[in-house]
Write a protein that holds these residues in place. Structure first.
Motif, PDB file in Angstrom:
ATOM      1  N   VAL A 125       0.839  -1.199   0.000  1.00 37.17           N
ATOM      2  CA  VAL A 125       0.000   0.000   0.000  1.00 37.17           C
ATOM      3  C   VAL A 125       0.877   1.254   0.000  1.00 37.17           C
ATOM      4  O   VAL A 125       1.855   1.342   0.750  1.00 37.17           O
ATOM      5  CB  VAL A 125      -0.926   0.046   1.240  1.00 37.17           C
ATOM      6  CG1 VAL A 125      -1.821   1.279   1.194  1.00 37.17           C
ATOM      7  CG2 VAL A 125      -1.765  -1.216   1.344  1.00 37.17           C
ATOM      8  N   HIS A 126       0.520   2.207  -0.852  1.00 32.88           N
ATOM      9  CA  HIS A 126       1.130   3.540  -0.841  1.00 32.88           C
ATOM     10  C   HIS A 126       0.041   4.526  -0.423  1.00 32.88           C
ATOM     11  O   HIS A 126      -0.929   4.724  -1.153  1.00 32.88           O
ATOM     12  CB  HIS A 126       1.670   3.884  -2.227  1.00 32.88           C
ATOM     13  CG  HIS A 126       2.315   5.239  -2.308  1.00 32.88           C
ATOM     14  ND1 HIS A 126       2.910   5.717  -3.454  1.00 32.88           N
ATOM     15  CD2 HIS A 126       2.467   6.233  -1.396  1.00 32.88           C
ATOM     16  CE1 HIS A 126       3.378   6.922  -3.253  1.00 32.88           C
ATOM     17  NE2 HIS A 126       3.114   7.266  -2.005  1.00 32.88           N
ATOM     18  N   LEU A 127       0.187   5.137   0.729  1.00 34.21           N
ATOM     19  CA  LEU A 127      -0.759   6.130   1.243  1.00 34.21           C
ATOM     20  C   LEU A 127      -0.202   7.514   0.939  1.00 34.21           C
ATOM     21  O   LEU A 127       0.927   7.834   1.306  1.00 34.21           O
ATOM     22  CB  LEU A 127      -0.940   5.946   2.753  1.00 34.21           C
ATOM     23  CG  LEU A 127      -1.743   7.019   3.501  1.00 34.21           C
ATOM     24  CD1 LEU A 127      -3.184   7.067   3.008  1.00 34.21           C
ATOM     25  CD2 LEU A 127      -1.700   6.766   5.011  1.00 34.21           C
ATOM     26  N   THR A 128      -0.996   8.332   0.263  1.00 39.76           N
ATOM     27  CA  THR A 128      -0.511   9.659  -0.113  1.00 39.76           C
ATOM     28  C   THR A 128      -1.635  10.676   0.011  1.00 39.76           C
ATOM     29  O   THR A 128      -2.810  10.322   0.091  1.00 39.76           O
ATOM     30  CB  THR A 128       0.045   9.648  -1.551  1.00 39.76           C
ATOM     31  OG1 THR A 128       0.665  10.914  -1.824  1.00 39.76           O
ATOM     32  CG2 THR A 128      -1.054   9.411  -2.575  1.00 39.76           C
ATOM     33  N   THR A 129      -1.264  11.948   0.021  1.00 45.02           N
ATOM     34  CA  THR A 129      -2.258  13.019   0.126  1.00 45.02           C
ATOM     35  C   THR A 129      -1.875  14.182  -0.769  1.00 45.02           C
ATOM     36  O   THR A 129      -0.689  14.463  -0.974  1.00 45.02           O
ATOM     37  CB  THR A 129      -2.400  13.515   1.573  1.00 45.02           C
ATOM     38  OG1 THR A 129      -3.412  14.535   1.619  1.00 45.02           O
ATOM     39  CG2 THR A 129      -1.102  14.093   2.104  1.00 45.02           C
ATOM     40  N   SER A 130      -2.902  14.841  -1.311  1.00 42.61           N
ATOM     41  CA  SER A 130      -2.691  16.107  -2.022  1.00 42.61           C
ATOM     42  C   SER A 130      -3.333  17.246  -1.255  1.00 42.61           C
ATOM     43  O   SER A 130      -3.478  18.351  -1.779  1.00 42.61           O
ATOM     44  CB  SER A 130      -3.300  16.034  -3.428  1.00 42.61           C
ATOM     45  OG  SER A 130      -4.697  15.852  -3.351  1.00 42.61           O
ATOM     46  N   ASP A 131      -3.718  16.983  -0.001  1.00 41.96           N
ATOM     47  CA  ASP A 131      -4.377  17.997   0.824  1.00 41.96           C
ATOM     48  C   ASP A 131      -3.314  18.790   1.570  1.00 41.96           C
ATOM     49  O   ASP A 131      -2.569  18.235   2.376  1.00 41.96           O
ATOM     50  CB  ASP A 131      -5.321  17.322   1.818  1.00 41.96           C
ATOM     51  CG  ASP A 131      -6.155  18.319   2.597  1.00 41.96           C
ATOM     52  OD1 ASP A 131      -5.806  19.521   2.613  1.00 41.96           O
ATOM     53  OD2 ASP A 131      -7.165  17.910   3.197  1.00 41.96           O
TER      54      ASP A 131
ATOM     55  N   LEU B 247      -0.604  13.295   7.722  1.00 41.88           N
ATOM     56  CA  LEU B 247      -0.608  11.835   7.709  1.00 41.88           C
ATOM     57  C   LEU B 247       0.351  11.248   8.741  1.00 41.88           C
ATOM     58  O   LEU B 247       0.017  10.267   9.405  1.00 41.88           O
ATOM     59  CB  LEU B 247      -0.230  11.325   6.311  1.00 41.88           C
ATOM     60  CG  LEU B 247      -1.318  11.390   5.238  1.00 41.88           C
ATOM     61  CD1 LEU B 247      -0.772  10.876   3.911  1.00 41.88           C
ATOM     62  CD2 LEU B 247      -2.543  10.585   5.650  1.00 41.88           C
ATOM     63  N   GLU B 248       1.546  11.843   8.866  1.00 40.47           N
ATOM     64  CA  GLU B 248       2.519  11.295   9.808  1.00 40.47           C
ATOM     65  C   GLU B 248       1.990  11.349  11.236  1.00 40.47           C
ATOM     66  O   GLU B 248       2.143  10.404  12.015  1.00 40.47           O
ATOM     67  CB  GLU B 248       3.852  12.055   9.706  1.00 40.47           C
ATOM     68  CG  GLU B 248       4.605  11.832   8.397  1.00 40.47           C
ATOM     69  CD  GLU B 248       4.067  12.686   7.261  1.00 40.47           C
ATOM     70  OE1 GLU B 248       3.159  13.519   7.506  1.00 40.47           O
ATOM     71  OE2 GLU B 248       4.531  12.519   6.119  1.00 40.47           O
TER      72      GLU B 248
ATOM     73  N   LEU C  90       3.480  -0.751   4.133  1.00 42.49           N
ATOM     74  CA  LEU C  90       2.886   0.571   3.956  1.00 42.49           C
ATOM     75  C   LEU C  90       3.959   1.630   3.769  1.00 42.49           C
ATOM     76  O   LEU C  90       4.853   1.784   4.599  1.00 42.49           O
ATOM     77  CB  LEU C  90       2.021   0.938   5.165  1.00 42.49           C
ATOM     78  CG  LEU C  90       1.375   2.340   5.138  1.00 42.49           C
ATOM     79  CD1 LEU C  90       0.410   2.473   3.972  1.00 42.49           C
ATOM     80  CD2 LEU C  90       0.661   2.625   6.460  1.00 42.49           C
ATOM     81  N   THR C  91       3.870   2.377   2.643  1.00 39.12           N
ATOM     82  CA  THR C  91       4.710   3.547   2.439  1.00 39.12           C
ATOM     83  C   THR C  91       3.819   4.787   2.419  1.00 39.12           C
ATOM     84  O   THR C  91       2.646   4.723   2.035  1.00 39.12           O
ATOM     85  CB  THR C  91       5.493   3.470   1.115  1.00 39.12           C
ATOM     86  OG1 THR C  91       4.562   3.332   0.036  1.00 39.12           O
ATOM     87  CG2 THR C  91       6.441   2.292   1.117  1.00 39.12           C
ATOM     88  N   VAL C  92       4.377   5.914   2.836  1.00 39.28           N
ATOM     89  CA  VAL C  92       3.602   7.144   2.981  1.00 39.28           C
ATOM     90  C   VAL C  92       4.312   8.283   2.263  1.00 39.28           C
ATOM     91  O   VAL C  92       5.540   8.408   2.325  1.00 39.28           O
ATOM     92  CB  VAL C  92       3.429   7.503   4.476  1.00 39.28           C
ATOM     93  CG1 VAL C  92       2.608   8.786   4.627  1.00 39.28           C
ATOM     94  CG2 VAL C  92       2.764   6.368   5.241  1.00 39.28           C
TER      95      VAL C  92
END
Length: 589
Positions: free
Chosen positions: A358-364, A369-370, A380-382
């Motif tokens: 899983v790659h968890l990412t945000t454009s917000d 997230l951290e 899981l990578t972030v």
């Protein structure tokens, strides 16, 4: 109440969906009218329920509220305003310019920018002392223009060339086409907004860490463009005296105290009011007149009748169905403050816990997230798409390519174009496109930006898709990000909302916009449900009962599938807290 002390002529209430700004704006308008003032209440909210609050049809005309002498109301319909605005711009050139150019203009005018500008165009007259509003002492606005809109209107360059060229690169200049004649009036309206002697902005928030971060960002954005005279209203604070023997109520009180103690520094110096949580629905004049009272009338009604049966799907049910695919793009969308970041992290943790990459990412820009994860987990990578860094990268790329062949005047206009707020959306889209390519061999869980930003991003996606389609030779295979978003086998869009009227209406509006873009939302998530948490206190039990109307609306009318996530006793931070969102029995006791 500080925010109603010595009020100027214009009062603007702004805040995220579900924080209560419509209720507060209506109650404030009634309060001023009851004090003998002549008041006009104006809603520019796409999901306006001002008419529902007063129990009568209002619409896009000034209507006296007979039960409140001195009070009138007006609802501006942004979608209707946008259509009229498009017709006014495109109509004169239809049949004059080539059809391809007209289609290009219509494409430029199809996005969220146009809706924002058109709504501002509608109420500009209300801010410039028109004859229509001269009789009113105060004009109360439910929903202020965004900083995004005002920055658009402050762009100083030549907008009128858009129609002749049929272009505008991919920025905001399209929606600004044809505004040259109104620039003097627009300038006067923006000056009125920035004048503390005439205008007061009231930021409405809840005593929640995420919501306070959102409103701090709004404060900074508006102050940065000269709208610095602001007040803060913390709405819906649960009184400690009404906790009773309810662990959930006690946890809410403690959490709200902690959130207010850690309020962002940007907000600490603002004049602040706090309004207690009410047990009753804020519909009808008696409820609105009681809103600013100290009590919580109506709590006792919670004991009447039995509780509705709880048989709603859980977040784990959605995660189970997502996991079957083994990989793909999972996008969480919704208004700010509904919990997208936390739910994206919870789904990512759940999928990774099943051994899936899983790659968890945000454009917000407001996401943390951290802080939400507060730990590492195998598989899981972030990552985070930094809007500022991506914007600067995009600006330099465009100046080096398109700007290289321009003369000094042309380059100056291009640089202005790149200062428009939509440039950030296009830059973020490019980074977004890079990330989603990974979804072919792993899960990419994306916490998107708030809805208005997301729609602009999707507008950019659509424009890119159409440009690729035009340039490709017939018969050649190609794939674009838009095609991936439209393919339900590759992308699952989850709409996040709360079990409250305005957030549900806003999510339904977003769903309609997505469908127009050929994207069918896969599921809805109703977050922070009091009903699902099974409270004991009388006040919370009545609020839980009120939620079922909205839960039923989602289940029966809006969603193909949905999940209900209970309000947690503890803040869902860290791996254990996130797992509890999917499996409440493991961490919400």
């Amino acid at each position: 109440m500080k925010f109603l002390a010595r009020p100027p002529r214009y009062l603007f209430f702004t805040g995220k969906g579900g924080v209560g700004k419509t209720s507060i704006a209506c109650a404030a308008a009634i309060h001023l009218a009851d004090a003998g003032h002549r008041v006009l209440l104006v809603s520019t909210d796409p999901a306006s329920n001002v008419g529902q609050v007063f129990g009568l049809a209002i619409g896009n005309r000034i209507v006296p509220i007979a039960a409140v002498p001195g009070l009138s109301a007006l609802e501006i319909d942004p979608q209707a305003a946008a259509q009229a605005y498009r017709d006014r711009i495109v109509g004169p050139v239809r049949g004059v310019l080539p059809e391809a150019v007209v289609r290009g203009i219509e494409e430029q005018l199809s996005g969220a920018c146009t809706t924002e500008i058109a709504a501002f165009d509608e109420f500009t007259a209300l801010l410039t002392d028109s004859a229509e509003t001269a009789a009113f002492d105060h004009i109360v606005f439910d929903t202020a223009p965004t900083g995004h809109t005002i920055r658009l209107l402050q762009l100083p360059g030549a907008w009128s060339g858009f129609l002749e060229s049929g272009s505008g690169n991919a920025s905001c200049l399209g929606p600004l086409a044809g505004l040259e004649k109104q620039r003097t009036q627009y300038k006067a309206a923006v000056e009125a907004l920035a004048d503390p002697g005439r205008t007061r902005l009231i930021l409405v928030a809840r005593a929640q860490a995420a919501t306070l971060r959102e409103v701090a960002r709004t404060h900074e954005e508006l102050a940065g463009i000269g709208l610095a005279h602001q007040h803060l209203v913390i709405n819906g604070v649960l009184p400690a005296s009404l906790v009773e023997d309810d662990p959930l109520a006690l946890a809410i009180v403690e959490r709200e105290r902690a959130a207010l103690a850690a309020i962002p520094l940007k907000l600490r110096d603002l004049p602040r009011d706090s309004l207690p949580l009410k047990a009753f629905n804020l519909v009808g004049l008696p409820a609105l007149r009681a809103f600013f009272g100290a009590g919580s009338a109506g709590a006792g009604q919670a004991e009447q009748g039995g509780e509705p049966p709880l048989a709603a799907p859980a977040l784990a049910d959605l995660a189970e169905r997502i996991a079957v695919d083994g990989h793909g793009l999972v996008m969480l969308m919704g208004k700010g403050g509904v919990g997208k970041t936390t739910l994206a992290a919870a789904l990512a943790v759940e999928l990774a816990s099943r051994g899936l990459p899983v790659h968890l990412t945000t454009s917000d820009p407001a996401a943390h997230l951290e802080e939400t994860l507060s730990g590492a987990i195998e598989n899981l990578t972030v990552s985070r798409i930094d809007p500022h860094a991506e914007t600067e990268r995009y600006r330099q790329q465009v100046l080096a390519s398109k700007g290289a062949a321009l003369d000094e005047a042309g380059r100056a206009l291009l640089e202005e174009d790149l200062r428009s707020p939509c440039t950030e959306e296009i830059a973020v889209f490019q980074a977004f496109s890079r990330v989603i390519r990974e979804a072919g061999n792993k899960f990419v869980v994306m916490d998107t930006a708030p809805t208005g930003h997301t729609l602009l991003l999707l507008d950019a996606t659509g424009a890119y898709h159409r440009e690729v389609a035009r340039q490709m030779a017939p018969g050649l295979h190609y794939s674009t990000p838009m095609m991936q978003l439209q393919d339900p086998a590759r992308t699952k869009v989850l709409l996040v909302t709360l079990a409250e009227t305005t957030p549900v209406l806003e999510a339904a509006s977003l769903q309609a916009d997505l469908r127009r873009a050929g994207i069918e939302p896969w599921a809805w998530i109703i977050n922070n449900s009091v009903a699902a948490a099974q409270p004991r206190s009388a006040l919370l039990k009545l609020r839980a009962r009120n939620e079922w109307v909205e839960i039923a609306a989602v289940a029966d009318r809006h969603a193909r599938r949905y999940a209900l996530v209970p309000l947690q006793k503890r803040e869902p931070v860290g791996l254990a807290g996130l797992r509890a969102l999917c499996h409440p029995d493991r961490g919400n006791a």
